[in-house]
Write an enzyme that holds these catalytic residues in place. Sequence first.
Site: not given
Length: 242
Positions: A77-79
Site C-alpha cells: 500500500h502506498s510507499m
Amino acid sequence: MSKLVLFCFPYAGGSGSIFNNWRNYLHHSIELQPIHYAGRGKRFQECCYQDMNEITNDIFENITGYINKSNYSFFGHSMGGLIAYELCKKMVSEGLHSPAHIFLSGIKPPNHVREKKVHNLPEKEFKEKIGKLNGTPKEILNNQELMDIYLPILRSDFKLIEEYEFSREGYKLNTSITAMYGKQDDITEEDMKKWTDFTSKDSQVRGYPGGHFFINENYIDIIDLINLTLVGRGGFYDQSYI
C-alpha cells in the site's frame, strides 16, 4: 501443493504489524508474511533507509529463503506498493521466479513525477501535511514525545518516495497486477489503469470507498479479493509453481 506466501508491504511510517489481523480472514492455504522495515517495530534499533536501493536490497536478503521454496505474491500500500514493484524487478534481475501476483494499492505508477518538497518541511508544516492524509492516529500527532520518535521515520520514508528515480530497465513485470484505489483519494481510476503498461500479464483495477487509507475500513473486502485471486476459481493464480 507448495504453500502460498503473501508478503505485505506497509505504507510510509507503518510497520508490518498493521497486517496482523489479516490472518483471521485470509484463506487457510495463504501464509501471511508482513514486511518489517528497519527503524520501527521489532527493528526499531536499526537505522532507517536512505533510498529505494537500500530498502529493496534489505528486503530481498530477508525473504530470499521463502522465495526459493514457495509460491509467493506481494501486497503493497502506498510507499509499500512502490517497494513491492521494485522488489519484483530485483527478483527477476537476480534470476528468481516472479511473484504469482502483485496487489498495488494507493500508489501511482512508478513513472509518475513525485513531489520533492515534503520530507524536509519544517516540523509544523510537515505535521499538517501528514495529518491531512489521515493515516497517523491523532494520539500520536498530539503527543510530542511520540512525535519525536515518529517524525524521523516519516521523514525518511517520504524522502525515499520523493527521491525515487524510475528506471525503464526491466520495467515491465511478468506478473499479474491488481491495482486498488480509494474513490475519495486524489489517486484516480485512470491513474491506476496506467499500471497495465507495467506488466505483460493480466491486470485489473478495483475502487473502494474512502480516501488514501481506504484499506483500513475495507480490509475484509480486499482480503476476499486476495483469496479469490490467489486460490479461487477464475483468479489469476499461476499454477506453474504448484
